[in-house]
Structures are given as C-alpha cells and as structure tokens.
Enzyme design. Structure first.
Site, short mmCIF file in Angstrom:
data_model
loop_
_atom_site.label_atom_id
_atom_site.label_comp_id
_atom_site.label_asym_id
_atom_site.label_seq_id
_atom_site.Cartn_x
_atom_site.Cartn_y
_atom_site.Cartn_z
NE ARG A 142 -2.72 0.43 3.50
CZ ARG A 142 -1.96 0.56 4.60
NH1 ARG A 142 -1.20 1.61 4.76
NH2 ARG A 142 -1.97 -0.37 5.52
CE1 TYR A 192 -17.67 12.16 -14.67
CE2 TYR A 192 -17.24 11.95 -12.33
CZ TYR A 192 -17.57 11.38 -13.54
OH TYR A 192 -17.81 10.04 -13.61
CG ASP A 239 -11.00 16.76 -13.19
OD1 ASP A 239 -10.35 16.27 -14.13
OD2 ASP A 239 -12.02 16.22 -12.71
CE LYS A 259 -13.87 8.93 -17.18
NZ LYS A 259 -14.16 10.12 -16.39
C1 LIG Z 1 -14.59 10.39 -15.04
C2 LIG Z 1 -14.23 11.68 -14.43
C3 LIG Z 1 -13.97 11.79 -13.04
C4 LIG Z 1 -14.12 10.62 -12.08
O1 LIG Z 1 -13.20 9.62 -12.33
P1 LIG Z 1 -13.48 8.06 -12.09
O2 LIG Z 1 -12.23 7.42 -12.59
O3 LIG Z 1 -14.72 7.69 -12.86
O4 LIG Z 1 -13.68 7.88 -10.61
C5 LIG Z 1 -13.59 13.03 -12.56
N1 LIG Z 1 -13.50 14.12 -13.36
C6 LIG Z 1 -13.76 14.04 -14.68
C7 LIG Z 1 -13.63 15.28 -15.51
C8 LIG Z 1 -14.13 12.83 -15.26
O5 LIG Z 1 -14.40 12.78 -16.57
#
Ligand SMILES: *Cc1c(COP(=O)(O)O)cnc(C)c1O
Length: 409
Positions: free
Chosen positions: A52, A113, A188, A213
């Site tokens: 971890r 998001y 983000d 993504k």
């Molecule tokens: C998908 C997404 C998240 C969340 O991420 P996960 O991997 O689904 O937990 C946060 N911010 C944006 C812009 C996203 O597209």
C-alpha cells in the site's frame, strides 16, 4: 535511462521516470504483486516495506505522469516525483479533500463532473462539514466574490463537461493568491490530458486526472492520479495516500503505464479528428450549434489557443429539433457507441440530460446550458471519414423522423 525535463511530450511518454528493471534489465516494469517485502534486520529494508505504501509498478506510472505534468520533484527527493495513483478518479479527489480540515471553505467550479459534485455536496459537506461555494470560475469577478481569506481550496475543471467552458488558470491562480493566500488551487485535467494542457505551468498547486479516460485511453481500467510540484505538499499527499489507502493496484498501474506510452500519438489523432468533425458539424443543417474550443466560434477560443497545446477529442453540439431527433440520432449511430465515459480509442456518444447529468436538477441543467438537444461526442481514433459518414447517416434518419428499425424494414 537518459532523461531530460526538456524533452518533448512524445519522448516523455516513453521514457520519463522509467528505468530498466535492475535484476533482469526488463524494459517494462514487471507487475509487482507482492503485498510485502523481506527485511534484512528489523527496519533495515530496500525502501520497500508494504505494497500500500510502496509498489514499484505503481511508482513507475506515478513518475511518468508527474513528469508529463511538469512536476519539478526529482526521484532522489521523492520515489514517485510528486505523482500519486489511486483506485479511481474519485478516490484521488477524495484523498485530495483530506488535505482540508473539518468545516473548511472550498470554492468549486459550478459545472463540475457529476461525480465530483456528488462527492462534494452529498458526502463531504455532511461528513467533513465542508463549506462549499459553487461559482462560474470562467468569470473571474464571480470567483473573487466567492473567495474569502478563509478559503482553503479552489477546485477547477477546464474544459468543463459537457459544455466545454474554459477557465483561465493563470487568472484564477492570481485571484486566489491575492484574496485567499492559504488556498490550494486544484485542477481536474481529465478532459485536456497533459499533452494538451499542463496546469502546474500556469501556477496551479495540484493536478488531478481520472486516468480512466485519456491517460489509460483504452476503456479497460478505472483509476485516478494526483500530481504536485511542491515538496512539502508532496509529503502531505504521500502521507495521505498511504493513510487513506485508496491506492491503485499493480495490475491497473501496469495497464495504465502501457496505455500512457501512446498518449502523444493518440492525442494527436483525437485533436485532429475532433477538429475535422467539429468543422463538419458546424456546416451541417441538422445542427443548431457546435461547441469545440478549437473553433473560432467558441467564445473562449483565444484562451484555448493561449492555454492549450491542442483542443482535445470532446465535442458538444445541439441537434435541431430537441429531444426526439436527439433520441433517434443516438439510436442510429453505428460506429459511435452509445455509452458514458470518454477518452478511449473508440468513439462514444451520449446524451447528458438523460445519461451522465440526469442527477443534476433540471433547473441547474438549464442554467448550465445542458438542453435536451445537447449531444456529447468523445471522438476516438478511427478514420475521421468513417466517423463523419456515420454521423451524417444518423442525421438523415433522425430528421426523417424514422427509427433505425423502421429504416431497415
Ligand atoms: C470520469 C471523471 C472523473 C471521475 O473519475 P473516475 O475514474 O470515474 O472515478 C472526474 N473528473 C472528470 C472530468 C471525469 O471525466
């Protein structure tokens, strides 16, 4: 491996923070699945104690993304150079929020998001007592009014989802430093990827990714990342990553590192295809309006040009006629898969008002401009001619008022 902070992104995605495995010389790091590591004498170990806290496969991915985002932390200062990988994007955000104390003030972008909004408003406002204020951070005046000297964190997304609104990161950082000097600016960067935008270069403190993504890019791993460039902050995040424990597993870290090696070529294809498709849609009679940061018609196109190196693979458009043509359009596409998520090699299409943003109250959706005719595309790396033909065929069916089943009968 010879490595330089001055290398271009396409070189960095192959080499940054990577070393051949010391025992065998393996070019890709093995998947280190061991949960624990042997010690020579109590407390005398190789730097690895428990998985971890320390995992070589995870470290290799964390260093790569830290270097791509431009962290200046060197490996001799921190084993993962200020990069931290988590079990999901939301696990990364959740751990980031642990930097705050109970009752702290957080200012966030208004069209976040959906999952981020849910974590802030429905979990942390209750469990951590966070005092959260939402503002349109694209309007610096609105940001300035939301900030107080007690604000401890500012959460930004740019481009936003699904309206592709941009936030001027330099202007945000400047306003925050002046009005809330103790606040951390977090960005983000999921929609842009570090190939198209590097928030640390604009003065942000922490960059976050849903590596689910673009970073992984193959729609086969859920993961998240945080990157910082300040050693003190890095020590706090290192402590929290281990103390909270929402770490990315070694298999996922390996797959994501494999995915990231093609990030530069994938983003070049996403950027080019999305531009071609956005231009095509803009001329299409079945489309009311196209939103893409690379189009001169985007209200913040000048900012996109100065802040981003590419405009990404996400396109939003309003189909003429609203909900019914939108539904028929989504049922008619064949290459574009009707699915949530984004950033993979395959093209996806979705309807935010019914799918990803259904949990957003209708009044808020309207305020954010998420209408019933709004369709979101995640343009993959297939041949753009095939993608355009697929869209054109769906327009013909949608506006002829026929469902695809009726069309083939
Ligand atoms: C998908 C997404 C998240 C969340 O991420 P996960 O991997 O689904 O937990 C946060 N911010 C944006 C812009 C996203 O597209």
């Amino acid at each position: 491996m010879h490595e330089s902070a001055n290398h271009k992104p396409a070189t960095k995605v192959i080499h940054a923070g990577q070393h051949p495995e010391p025992v065998t010389g393996a070019v890709m790091p093995p998947i280190f699945t061991s949960s624990t590591y042997v010690q020579e004498s109590p407390g005398k170990h190789t730097g690895f104690e428990y998985s971890r806290s320390h995992n070589p496969t995870r470290y290799a991915l964390e260093r790569m993304v830290a270097k791509l985002e431009g962290s200046r932390i060197e490996e001799h200062q921190d084993p993962s150079c200020g990069g931290f990988a988590f079990a999901s994007g939301l696990a990364a955000i959740s751990t980031c929020l642990e930097l705050l104390d109970a009752g702290d003030e957080l200012v966030a972008m208004d069209d976040l998001y959906g999952g981020t909004n849910r974590l802030f408003s429905r979990v942390r406002a209750r469990s951590q007592g966070l005092n959260i204020r939402y503002a349109d951070l694209a309007d610096i005046g609105e940001l300035e009014r939301a900030l107080t000297p007690r604000t401890k964190m500012v959460w930004v997304e740019t481009p936003t989802n699904p309206t592709l609104k941009l936030v001027d990161l330099r202007a945000v950082v400047k306003a925050v430093r002046a009005r809330a000097p103790g606040a951390l600016v977090c960005c983000d960067n999921t929609f842009a990827s570090p190939i198209n935008q590097r928030p640390l270069e604009h003065g942000c403190d922490i960059v976050m990714h849903s590596s689910t993504k673009y970073i992984n890019g193959h729609s086969d791993v859920v993961g998240g990342l945080l990157v910082c460039s300040d050693l003190k902050l890095c020590e706090r995040l290192r402590f929290l990553q281990n103390a909270v424990g929402a770490v990315m597993g070694p298999f996922d870290a390996y797959l994501t590192l494999r995915g990231v090696k093609t990030l530069a070529v994938r983003m070049a294809a996403h950027n080019a295809s999305a531009m071609t498709i956005a231009r095509h849609l803009e001329k299409h009679p079945g489309v009311e309006r196209v939103v893409y940061p690379g189009l001169p018609s985007h209200p913040q196109h000048a900012l996109a040009r100065s802040q981003m190196d590419g405009f990404g693979g996400m396109i939003t458009f309003f189909i003429a006629g609203g909900l019914e043509p939108a539904r028929r359009f989504l049922e008619s596409v064949r290459i574009f898969a009707l699915a949530e998520s984004l950033g993979g090699v395959e093209s996806l299409i979705e309807h935010p008002a019914i799918m990803t943003h259904a949990s957003v109250p209708p009044a808020t959706r309207e305020k954010l401009g998420i209408g019933d005719g709004l369709i979101r595309l995640s343009v993959g790396i297939e041949d753009p001619d095939d993608l355009i033909a697929d869209l054109d065929r769906a327009f013909a069916l949608a506006h002829a008022g026929r469902s695809p089943a009726a069309a083939t009968r």
